[in-house]
Design an enzyme around this catalytic site. Structure first.
Site, PDB file in Angstrom:
ATOM      1  N   GLU A  40       1.391  13.364  14.985  1.00  0.00           N
ATOM      2  CA  GLU A  40       2.117  13.738  13.765  1.00  0.00           C
ATOM      3  C   GLU A  40       1.129  13.879  12.630  1.00  0.00           C
ATOM      4  O   GLU A  40       0.212  13.060  12.493  1.00  0.00           O
ATOM      5  CB  GLU A  40       3.128  12.662  13.318  1.00  0.00           C
ATOM      6  CG  GLU A  40       4.347  12.546  14.173  1.00  0.00           C
ATOM      7  CD  GLU A  40       5.314  11.471  13.666  1.00  0.00           C
ATOM      8  OE1 GLU A  40       5.300  11.148  12.454  1.00  0.00           O
ATOM      9  OE2 GLU A  40       6.057  10.941  14.500  1.00  0.00           O
ATOM     10  N   ASN A  43      -0.569   9.127  14.508  1.00  0.00           N
ATOM     11  CA  ASN A  43       0.152   9.792  13.426  1.00  0.00           C
ATOM     12  C   ASN A  43      -0.611   9.493  12.146  1.00  0.00           C
ATOM     13  O   ASN A  43      -0.793   8.330  11.783  1.00  0.00           O
ATOM     14  CB  ASN A  43       1.583   9.275  13.303  1.00  0.00           C
ATOM     15  CG  ASN A  43       2.417   9.634  14.515  1.00  0.00           C
ATOM     16  OD1 ASN A  43       1.995  10.431  15.350  1.00  0.00           O
ATOM     17  ND2 ASN A  43       3.603   9.065  14.607  1.00  0.00           N
ATOM     18  N   HIS A  89      11.638   6.241  19.779  1.00  0.00           N
ATOM     19  CA  HIS A  89      11.357   6.566  18.376  1.00  0.00           C
ATOM     20  C   HIS A  89      12.476   5.917  17.549  1.00  0.00           C
ATOM     21  O   HIS A  89      13.205   6.581  16.826  1.00  0.00           O
ATOM     22  CB  HIS A  89      11.288   8.093  18.189  1.00  0.00           C
ATOM     23  CG  HIS A  89      10.596   8.542  16.938  1.00  0.00           C
ATOM     24  ND1 HIS A  89       9.532   9.415  16.929  1.00  0.00           N
ATOM     25  CD2 HIS A  89      10.820   8.244  15.635  1.00  0.00           C
ATOM     26  CE1 HIS A  89       9.149   9.649  15.683  1.00  0.00           C
ATOM     27  NE2 HIS A  89       9.920   8.941  14.871  1.00  0.00           N
ATOM     28  N   ARG A 121       6.953  18.225  20.765  1.00  0.00           N
ATOM     29  CA  ARG A 121       7.131  16.774  20.945  1.00  0.00           C
ATOM     30  C   ARG A 121       8.497  16.353  20.400  1.00  0.00           C
ATOM     31  O   ARG A 121       8.816  16.637  19.238  1.00  0.00           O
ATOM     32  CB  ARG A 121       6.011  16.031  20.201  1.00  0.00           C
ATOM     33  CG  ARG A 121       6.191  14.544  20.240  1.00  0.00           C
ATOM     34  CD  ARG A 121       5.094  13.760  19.508  1.00  0.00           C
ATOM     35  NE  ARG A 121       5.493  12.370  19.539  1.00  0.00           N
ATOM     36  CZ  ARG A 121       5.511  11.562  18.493  1.00  0.00           C
ATOM     37  NH1 ARG A 121       5.096  11.966  17.306  1.00  0.00           N
ATOM     38  NH2 ARG A 121       5.928  10.331  18.621  1.00  0.00           N
ATOM     39  N   GLU A 129       4.864   4.629  16.799  1.00  0.00           N
ATOM     40  CA  GLU A 129       4.652   3.786  15.612  1.00  0.00           C
ATOM     41  C   GLU A 129       5.288   2.397  15.715  1.00  0.00           C
ATOM     42  O   GLU A 129       6.213   2.078  14.963  1.00  0.00           O
ATOM     43  CB  GLU A 129       5.156   4.503  14.359  1.00  0.00           C
ATOM     44  CG  GLU A 129       4.528   5.866  14.139  1.00  0.00           C
ATOM     45  CD  GLU A 129       4.980   6.538  12.840  1.00  0.00           C
ATOM     46  OE1 GLU A 129       5.860   5.995  12.161  1.00  0.00           O
ATOM     47  OE2 GLU A 129       4.432   7.596  12.508  1.00  0.00           O
ATOM     48  N   TYR A 138      -0.992  10.312   8.009  1.00  0.00           N
ATOM     49  CA  TYR A 138      -0.432  10.899   6.788  1.00  0.00           C
ATOM     50  C   TYR A 138      -1.321  10.670   5.570  1.00  0.00           C
ATOM     51  O   TYR A 138      -1.530  11.573   4.777  1.00  0.00           O
ATOM     52  CB  TYR A 138       0.977  10.323   6.519  1.00  0.00           C
ATOM     53  CG  TYR A 138       1.984  10.860   7.518  1.00  0.00           C
ATOM     54  CD1 TYR A 138       2.645  12.055   7.294  1.00  0.00           C
ATOM     55  CD2 TYR A 138       2.223  10.197   8.710  1.00  0.00           C
ATOM     56  CE1 TYR A 138       3.535  12.580   8.220  1.00  0.00           C
ATOM     57  CE2 TYR A 138       3.108  10.708   9.654  1.00  0.00           C
ATOM     58  CZ  TYR A 138       3.753  11.902   9.399  1.00  0.00           C
ATOM     59  OH  TYR A 138       4.615  12.427  10.327  1.00  0.00           O
TER      60      TYR A 138
HETATM   61  O1  IFM Z   1       9.690  10.926   9.716  1.00  0.00           O
HETATM   62  C1  IFM Z   1       8.704  10.021  10.102  1.00  0.00           C
HETATM   63  C2  IFM Z   1       8.634   9.913  11.601  1.00  0.00           C
HETATM   64  O2  IFM Z   1       9.852   9.536  12.153  1.00  0.00           O
HETATM   65  C3  IFM Z   1       7.611   8.890  12.002  1.00  0.00           C
HETATM   66  N1  IFM Z   1       6.342   9.135  11.363  1.00  0.00           N
HETATM   67  C4  IFM Z   1       6.341   9.390   9.956  1.00  0.00           C
HETATM   68  C5  IFM Z   1       7.347  10.450   9.588  1.00  0.00           C
HETATM   69  C6  IFM Z   1       7.325  10.714   8.076  1.00  0.00           C
HETATM   70  O3  IFM Z   1       7.615   9.550   7.391  1.00  0.00           O
END
Ligand code: IFM
Length: 449
Positions: free
Chosen positions: A351, A293, A118, A75, A163, A295
């Protein structure tokens, strides 16, 4: 034993401004991130993406790394200012880079998953109001249509936006991302136009071009928890969830913005007439998949000192190098909630990954144990979610390379490949080797020979 089917997509992800460099080559003009990173105090160490990972010149070496990993898909995003360096002026030289990259990926049997936006908005667009200007939808469509025309037959998956929360709220409300504005009304307009441009692009690809290439959007979602059972903390969690998640999920899947949040935001936006008739229908157009995404979770508590009555609360969870809670169980809860409240579409984790303070050991290796454990926990969660029929179709590890981590510059390393930014030497970290093993075995079990 947790196994992934042969159709499950394992990949890695990057984005244009974070890795490409070549900021002024082959006709590219400046984006808002070139401008933002030149302003003292905005980016750690005044780092910028002028060279980044020099991927524009080293993409062949980087595809070799993808081959070593054995990924099914890669990606990446296209830099809009390479394709339209000026308003209305197409630049075939900029497109050429992506054609070369995609053809190399094909020869390696790696499926290209392409993100259109992005965050590197061309400066020419920003100078005319950027995403706050409704015309931005037309500018984006001119760019998207050109990408579809040139690349659609070679792309396996399109992601319209990455995002929108970051592009809209970090960029126009909190001011910590480009263009660095602090204005909630602007932020809401920007988000609306980003979402509208998503809907227009999906409509164009599917209905006007009659393409069968899957298309969707990627949101960054963070499940929110109250620090206590108190009414105040529950209110805080509701508002944080509205700001972070529902402001994006509701328009995309339900065709409306959440009313409780419209009320709260009306401190700043007295008039929602920027939402025109037909917009919500367009925004909620059916896609082929949903990208997430993930985290970390968020733990919040009430405060009357903040606009929307919430602030981060102390959490005793283990953290990544970003200070983010390591929270794979909450990831599973998030997916269950999405299935209950929002969508049955196939979900791709577009992500997931972690930053840690990596160093190259004297033996030349990178022993990134924290990341390896983080990745294993989240891939295990994906396997368990699929055992519960949650239909997760793929997982993209962020990121292939250490890269420009926006306001944190090169201080934060998310890569599974260590990049020495002085020499551009790449070294696969231990997590990279482990990921290759997982992909090869299509299982987390260590196969003993
Ligand atoms: O690096 C970023 C990415 O560009 C978008 N999602 C989160 C990642 C980590 O912060």
């Amino acid at each position: 034993m947790t196994r992934f089917s042969k159709d499950f997509i394992f990949g890695t992800a990057t984005s244009s401004y974070q890795i490409e460099g070549a900021w002024n080559e082959d006709g590219r003009t400046a984006s808002i991130w070139d401008e933002f990173s030149s302003i003292p105090g905005k980016v750690w160490n005044m780092d910028n993406g002028n060279i980044a990972c020099d991927h524009y010149h080293r993409y062949e070496e980087d595809v070799e790394i993808l081959k070593t990993l054995g990924v099914d898909s890669y990606r990446f995003s296209i830099a809009w200012p390479r394709i339209f360096p000026e308003k209305g002026k197409y630049n075939p030289d900029g497109m050429e880079f992506y054609k070369k990259l995609i053809s190399l990926l094909h020869s390696a049997n790696i499926k290209p998953a392409v993100t259109l936006y992005h965050w590197d908005l061309p400066m020419w667009a920003h100078e005319q109001g950027g995403w706050t200007n409704r015309e931005s939808v037309k500018w984006f469509m001119e760019y998207a249509e050109k990408c579809f025309e040139e690349l659609d037959d070679q792309v396996d998956m399109w992601i319209t936006h990455n995002e929108p929360w970051c592009a809209g709220f970090l960029g126009y409300h909190q001011g910590v991302h480009a263009p660095g504005h602090k204005n909630m009304e602007e932020a809401l307009k920007a988000v609306h136009h980003i979402l509208l441009s998503h809907g227009e692009a999906v409509d164009y690809l599917k209905n006007k071009r009659q393409s069968t290439t899957p298309i969707g959007i990627t949101l960054n979602l963070s499940p929110v928890y109250p620090a206590s059972d108190s009414m105040n903390d529950q209110l805080a969690a509701n508002n944080a969830d509205g700001y972070t998640n529902r402001w994006f999920l509701d328009p995309i899947f339900k065709g409306n913005y959440p009313l409780d949040m419209m009320n709260l935001f009306s401190k700043y936006v007295h008039d929602y007439s920027f939402i025109k008739e037909g917009d919500m229908k367009k925004i909620s157009i059916e896609c082929d998949f949903f990208g997430i995404n993930y985290y970390n979770r968020s733990l919040v508590e009430f405060t009357s000192a903040s606009d929307f009555l919430f602030t981060s609360a102390y959490s005793d969870y283990d953290k990544t190098g970003m200070g983010w809670d390591i929270s794979p169980n909450e990831f599973k809860q998030l997916i269950h909630r999405l299935r209950q409240e929002y969508t049955t579409l196939p979900i791709y984790i577009t992500e997931n990954g972690a930053a840690f303070d990596d160093t190259v050991a004297p033996d030349g290796k990178v022993y990134d144990v924290g990341r390896e454990s983080y990745v294993e926990k989240h891939i295990t969660a994906v396997a368990e979610l699929n055992e519960d029929n949650m239909n997760i179709a793929g997982y993209y590890l962020w990121s292939l390379l250490d890269n420009f981590e926006w306001a944190f510059g090169y201080d934060k390393r998310f890569g599974i490949t260590y990049v020495d930014f002085l020499t551009q030497k790449r070294t696969l970290k231990n997590t990279g080797f482990r990921y290759a093993e997982i992909i090869k075995n299509r299982s987390l079990e260590k196969i003993l020979i």
